[in-house]
Design an enzyme around this catalytic site. Structure first.
Site, PDB file in Angstrom:
ATOM      1  CB  SER A   1      -0.940  -0.043   1.211  1.00  0.00           C
ATOM      2  OG  SER A   1      -1.873   1.003   1.176  1.00  0.00           O
TER       3      SER A   1
ATOM      4  CG  ASP B   1       7.805   4.651 -11.174  1.00  0.00           C
ATOM      5  OD1 ASP B   1       8.453   3.608 -11.392  1.00  0.00           O
ATOM      6  OD2 ASP B   1       6.557   4.685 -11.157  1.00  0.00           O
TER       7      ASP B   1
ATOM      8  CE  LYS C   1      -4.850  -2.366   0.553  1.00  0.00           C
ATOM      9  NZ  LYS C   1      -5.012  -0.941   0.222  1.00  0.00           N
TER      10      LYS C   1
END
Length: 558
Positions: free
Chosen positions: A292, A303, A317
């Site tokens: 999460s 990223d 998740k």
């Protein structure tokens, strides 16, 4: 062009009409089925042989409806709303301790009082058996029952009566409950090579401020690089994740985007604070229980090519839940959207489907995932959690170590009992938890206790052998190979004493860390455990090699 315009208008009108018709049909189905549900309940209430409990029956019906969706959409009746609040805030009112049921003593005992909390401040120790809370006996009660009585309104006091196993004496403590916030930042400190280390175990309200303070303090102590440990962090507040990413990323950068069915469930979150350090070499540690908000943090830093992620693939998740108030002080937590990190990927690993008979789940195959790219052009994928840049598996535990921790097949809690006895015999173990080690005589004493207790456990090889025997009998070749099976079974019969010797290094480490936690609490055990941590060792080796970090984050050709 005129004919094309007319065709476009016709298509638009047709699609609009189709959508409106679908919406009318959907609303009709909703109304029809709600009427059916109400009718079923009215008839049950009138004619069922026993009187219905409305709260119990309706709650079961709601739970059944939600079961057909995903496991994160949950209903909280009034009696459970405090549990939801604790999940969100990490706070509750009580004494600040973990308790467990002791099979041999047949009662609930204290397992781990938290540092600086009412139970620890009053003098409660690991292993103390809970006899009574005020005038209510607790000796024959469940863990949930005892826990509910330990909790209460902040500022209220009660008399706790316990029995200390080492002395056999009964003791009384007056304890005043207060608001307890579980330590989301159990340990941070300096490591060799001017490397800072921060362990974050949950994303509760305010945790980003704690991480910010820890980072500044470590920099003041000389930290020039950092390991940010998110292993086994199940997540929490999405906004806290965004603010933590802000520590290392310039203001105004997109961290996560929520995309839902309705406009109010869709939102883009950007870094909103000025960063502390945008160039400090950074490694994020993750594992299969990193989920999460933890995955938002690790994935966004990956990223944006801001950190190297080390460990094993995260949980996956990528669903966002929002709590919503319902009548009569009840609540529902609804999955309203999926989140997408800066590269555009969603890391949800499981599709939750409905088949008309309940819910089932379908893991997304690697072959069905899609390629995305980091800011610098590195290839990353969706659909299966965050894949680390450098995979390093944690050391595996031998089977006997697992059973010693949770109790043997007959619930023999010999490890727990040994630690409680050790605490009773040793008033202190020194000021530096990382320097504590059991003596050979101590470990020999422990092994002797385990053998004498009759401790038994399942081995994986024995389980596989039983499966093989079952298959052999089903396929009809067991009898002719009986001698071979008997010989193999004799080889697989484990000897507890031999296993304790063979796996002594790992078991001794586990014992030491549990003993340390009784004296120096969670922070001490974490600090001491780092010396055995192969994933942390890999992270530190990487941080000592700036060229390798550069090669990972900015490979040639990107």
């Amino acid at each position: 062009m005129k004919h094309f315009g007319l065709l476009l208008m016709w298509l638009t009108a047709t699609l609009t009409a189709t959508a409106q018709e679908a919406a009318r049909n959907h609303n009709l189905e909703v109304g029809k089925n709600l009427d059916i549900f109400n009718s079923v309940y009215r008839n049950l209430d009138l004619f069922y042989v026993d009187t219905l409990n409305p709260q119990q029956t309706i709650t079961a019906a709601i739970d059944g409806m939600l079961h057909s969706l995903d496991p994160y959409t949950e209903y909280y009746p009034e009696s459970e709303t405090k549990r939801l609040e604790q999940m969100i805030t990490g706070k509750y009112a009580g004494v600040g301790a973990l308790v467990k049921y002791h099979q041999k003593q047949k009662c609930v005992v204290f397992d781990e009082p938290y540092e600086g909390m009412p139970a620890a401040e009053a003098g409660v120790r690991k292993g103390d058996m809970i006899l009574a809370i005020d005038d209510s006996l607790m000796t024959d009660k469940s863990v949930s029952y005892v826990s509910s009585h330990l909790r209460g309104d902040p500022g209220t006091s009660f008399m706790l009566r316990v029995k200390r196993p080492g002395t056999g004496k009964e003791m009384k403590f007056k304890i005043t409950r207060r608001n307890i916030k579980l330590p989301e930042l159990p340990y941070y400190g300096m490591r060799p090579g001017n490397i800072g280390y921060i362990n974050l175990n949950s994303f509760t309200e305010g945790c980003s401020k704690s991480v910010r303070r820890a980072l500044i303090e470590l920099q003041q102590q000389g930290a020039t690089s950092l390991v940010f440990d998110l292993r086994s962090n199940g997540g929490g507040s999405e906004m806290e994740a965004v603010d933590i990413v802000s520590l290392w990323v310039p203001k105004g950068q997109t961290v996560v985007e929520n995309r839902g069915k309705v406009a109010q469930a869709s939102r883009t979150y950007k870094t909103r604070l000025e960063p502390i350090d945008t160039v400090m070499p950074l490694v994020v540690l993750v594992n299969g229980e990193t989920a999460s908000a933890s995955e938002i943090t690790a994935g966004a830093l990956q990223d944006l090519d801001r950190a190297v992620v080390i460990g094993t693939r995260t949980y996956g998740k990528g669903l966002v839940q929002v709590p919503m108030d319902l009548p009569y002080n009840s609540n529902v937590k609804i999955t309203t959207s999926k989140y997408y990190i800066p590269s555009g990927r969603c890391i949800q690993a499981i599709n939750y489907r409905r088949d008309g008979q309940g819910g089932y789940k379908e893991r997304i195959a690697d072959s069905l995932t899609h390629v995305f790219h980091t800011r610098g052009g590195r290839e990353v994928r969706d659909g299966g959690g965050i894949k680390p840049d450098v995979e390093v598996k944690a050391d595996s535990l031998p089977n006997i170590a697992y059973y010693l921790t949770v109790g043997g097949l007959d619930s023999t809690e010999v490890m727990f009992d040994y630690i409680v006895d050790y605490i009773d015999r040793h008033p202190t173990i020194g000021d530096d938890p990382a320097q504590f080690h059991m003596s050979d005589a101590d470990y020999a004493d422990f092994c002797d206790r385990v053998v004498k207790s009759g401790f038994k456990y399942d081995t994986m090889s024995k389980k596989r052998f039983e499966e093989l025997v079952k298959s052999a009998k089903a396929e009809g070749y067991y009898d002719e190979a009986r001698d071979a099976f008997d010989a193999l079974q004799a080889q697989l019969n484990h000897d507890v004493k031999t296993e304790l010797e063979k796996n002594g290094k790992v078991i001794r480490q586990m014992l030491e860390l549990d003993i340390i936690s009784a004296y120096h609490y969670q922070a001490g055990a974490l600090k001491a455990g780092l010396q055995y941590d192969n994933q942390l060792r890999a992270a530190e080796e990487l941080l000592m090699s700036p060229e390798k970090i550069k090669e990972i984050l900015h490979p040639a050709g990107n």
